[in-house]
Design an enzyme around this catalytic site. Structure first.
Site, PDB file in Angstrom:
ATOM      1  N   THR A  73      -6.644 -10.781   4.785  1.00 42.43           N
ATOM      2  CA  THR A  73      -7.151 -10.760   6.163  1.00 42.43           C
ATOM      3  C   THR A  73      -8.622 -11.137   6.258  1.00 42.43           C
ATOM      4  OG1 THR A  73      -5.574  -9.097   6.842  1.00 42.43           O
ATOM      5  CG2 THR A  73      -7.559  -9.225   8.145  1.00 42.43           C
ATOM      6  N   THR A  87       5.979  11.797  -8.625  1.00 40.66           N
ATOM      7  CA  THR A  87       6.316  12.554  -7.421  1.00 40.66           C
ATOM      8  C   THR A  87       6.212  11.704  -6.140  1.00 40.66           C
ATOM      9  OG1 THR A  87       5.697  14.417  -6.008  1.00 40.66           O
ATOM     10  CG2 THR A  87       3.946  13.480  -7.327  1.00 40.66           C
ATOM     11  N   THR A 142      -5.417  -6.465   1.597  1.00 42.63           N
ATOM     12  CA  THR A 142      -5.363  -5.016   1.357  1.00 42.63           C
ATOM     13  C   THR A 142      -3.964  -4.530   0.961  1.00 42.63           C
ATOM     14  OG1 THR A 142      -4.970  -4.589   3.706  1.00 42.63           O
ATOM     15  CG2 THR A 142      -7.254  -4.518   2.936  1.00 42.63           C
ATOM     16  N   ASP A 143      -2.916  -5.267   1.388  1.00 38.63           N
ATOM     17  CA  ASP A 143      -1.555  -4.742   1.213  1.00 38.63           C
ATOM     18  C   ASP A 143      -1.207  -4.416  -0.249  1.00 38.63           C
ATOM     19  OD1 ASP A 143      -1.248  -4.958   3.910  1.00 38.63           O
ATOM     20  OD2 ASP A 143      -0.021  -6.773   3.863  1.00 38.63           O
ATOM     21  N   THR A 192      -4.542   3.934  -3.457  1.00 36.31           N
ATOM     22  CA  THR A 192      -3.326   3.647  -2.708  1.00 36.31           C
ATOM     23  C   THR A 192      -3.765   3.239  -1.306  1.00 36.31           C
ATOM     24  OG1 THR A 192      -2.127   5.355  -3.912  1.00 36.31           O
ATOM     25  CG2 THR A 192      -1.202   4.709  -1.808  1.00 36.31           C
ATOM     26  N   SER A 232      -1.769 -11.151   0.321  1.00 34.27           N
ATOM     27  CA  SER A 232      -1.555 -10.384  -0.912  1.00 34.27           C
ATOM     28  C   SER A 232      -0.108  -9.965  -1.117  1.00 34.27           C
ATOM     29  CB  SER A 232      -2.487  -9.183  -0.983  1.00 34.27           C
ATOM     30  OG  SER A 232      -2.042  -8.129  -0.178  1.00 34.27           O
ATOM     31  N   CYS A 275       5.152  13.041  -3.508  1.00 35.76           N
ATOM     32  CA  CYS A 275       3.980  13.588  -2.806  1.00 35.76           C
ATOM     33  C   CYS A 275       2.769  12.686  -3.055  1.00 35.76           C
ATOM     34  CB  CYS A 275       3.630  14.980  -3.328  1.00 35.76           C
ATOM     35  SG  CYS A 275       4.936  16.175  -3.079  1.00 35.76           S
TER      36      CYS A 275
HETATM   37  N1  ASP Z   1      -1.412  -9.088   4.899  1.00 34.80           N
HETATM   38  C1  ASP Z   1      -2.812  -8.997   4.488  1.00 34.80           C
HETATM   39  C2  ASP Z   1      -2.857  -9.110   2.977  1.00 34.80           C
HETATM   40  O1  ASP Z   1      -2.633  -8.159   2.300  1.00 34.80           O
HETATM   41  C3  ASP Z   1      -3.420  -7.734   4.968  1.00 34.80           C
HETATM   42  C4  ASP Z   1      -4.867  -7.535   4.634  1.00 34.80           C
HETATM   43  O2  ASP Z   1      -5.516  -8.268   3.947  1.00 34.80           O
HETATM   44  O3  ASP Z   1      -5.414  -6.530   5.118  1.00 34.80           O
HETATM   45  O4  ASP Z   1      -3.105 -10.176   2.479  1.00 34.80           O
END
Ligand code: ASP
Length: 346
Positions: free
Chosen positions: A17, A281, A93-94, A170, A62, A283
């Site tokens: 992103t 887990t 981020t994914d 995570t 990602s 959790c």
């Molecule tokens: N779909 C994007 C990715 O992981 C989301 C992001 O970057 O926040 O490439």
């Protein structure tokens, strides 16, 4: 008196992103090129640093990251290791927590900062979090102790004021700027007006350590999650699949599973057939302790090993890495119980 040479940083842009723009026709976010991304951060020039860039061509979301992309990152870092003081990886981020975890195992002996970051809003957006994340990640990658050694010689994720050990992270939110958590390990630094490092929890610098790159990752693994009412028909077939070499077994609470004989039998048979089964887990905080309840003891008897307080991302990539090294199932089981890159608390 001579002026110290500025630290040099290699900025590796993979996509995500942070570098996306909205397609005016569809409204969907798509990647745009790295030079345009940098135009949105003129502040970068104000650092007293030598910053060089390397971009994945084409940049990728990602969700499309895979072991080959991790190998590419390892190769870029390894071949530039002597030239640069630190590395910043811009990443979606994914799956950032998976990449950070994988790199922590693949870059054995790493003694320089490798900081992954990205953003929830594109860098061109008015309220972007990308600028702050990128600029602080660069500052951290260049940060040195008074004796010239790097402050953070390990793979980390920096996101929204927090520096975290990469293999402890995570993604926890699809919309908040504060999108990552290190649930079972303290953060390594907090960035406010100043960056305050939590030095006690950062990997110590070892001048004798040599970087050994690892490229092979074996992904013949499944993540198998329990739920109340789970039945034998599908599960038994999956556990008998001869292609599967490793299983991340997501259990209840402190590592418990239903006491159904068919399940215990199927798991025992699978471990006997050489599959490595790791108990993690469901959790989000805490650790697996199979001896606590009878519902956990039967798993110990079935040959399942504890994933301790590992994240799913770290356990999965650690298993891929160990399988990739061609170790025997018993050797992998004993390595899984050891902390290789600070991924579990012993
Ligand atoms: N779909 C994007 C990715 O992981 C989301 C992001 O970057 O926040 O490439």
């Amino acid at each position: 008196m001579s002026t110290p040479t500025p630290a040099s940083i290699l900025l590796i842009y993979t996509g995500g992103t942070i570098g996306m723009i909205q397609n005016p026709e569809t409204g969907a976010l798509t990647n745009f090129n790295f030079d345009r991304l940098l135009q949105h951060v003129p502040e970068i020039k104000h650092f007293n640093l030598d910053i060089f860039a390397y971009a994945f061509e084409p940049p990728i979301d990602s969700s499309d990251m895979n072991p080959d992309s991790w190998s590419e990152l390892v190769s870029i870092i390894y071949s530039n290791y002597e030239r640069y003081d630190g590395f910043v990886i811009l990443h979606g981020t994914d799956t950032m927590a998976f990449t950070a975890s994988a790199l922590s195992f693949m870059l054995e002996g790493l003694m320089k900062p490798v900081i992954l970051t990205g953003s929830q809003l594109p860098i061109g957006a008015l309220r972007t979090d990308g600028k702050e994340n990128l600029l602080t990640a660069i500052e951290i990658a260049a940060a040195k102790n008074p004796d010239g050694t790097p402050i953070v010689p390990e793979v980390c994720v920096f996101f929204h004021e927090k520096l975290m050990r990469g293999n402890r992270t995570t993604k926890i939110s699809a919309e908040n700027f504060d999108a990552f958590e290190s649930n079972n390990y303290p953060i390594l630094a907090h960035s406010g007006i100043e960056i305050n490092y939590n030095k006690h929890f950062i990997k110590p610098y070892d001048p004798n350590s040599v970087l050994v790159p690892h490229y092979a990752m074996d992904s013949n693994i499944i993540i198998f999650s329990l739920f109340p009412g789970i039945g034998p028909n599908i599960v038994t077939k999956i556990l008998q699949n001869t292609e599967i070499k490793g299983i991340i077994f997501r259990t209840f609470g402190s590592g418990n599973a239903p006491q159904s004989p068919w399940l215990t039998e199927a798991l025992t048979e699978a471990t006997r057939a050489g599959k490595v089964i790791v108990n993690i887990t469901q959790c989000s905080t805490g650790s697996v302790k199979m001896h606590l309840y009878e519902t956990g003891c039967q798993l110990l008897d079935a040959g399942i090993i504890s994933g301790n307080d590992s994240t799913v991302e770290a356990a999965l990539t650690k298993l891929m890495y160990l399988l990739g090294r061609g170790l025997t199932p018993d050797a992998i089981r004993s390595e899984m119980k050891r902390s290789i890159a600070g991924e579990i608390t012993l």
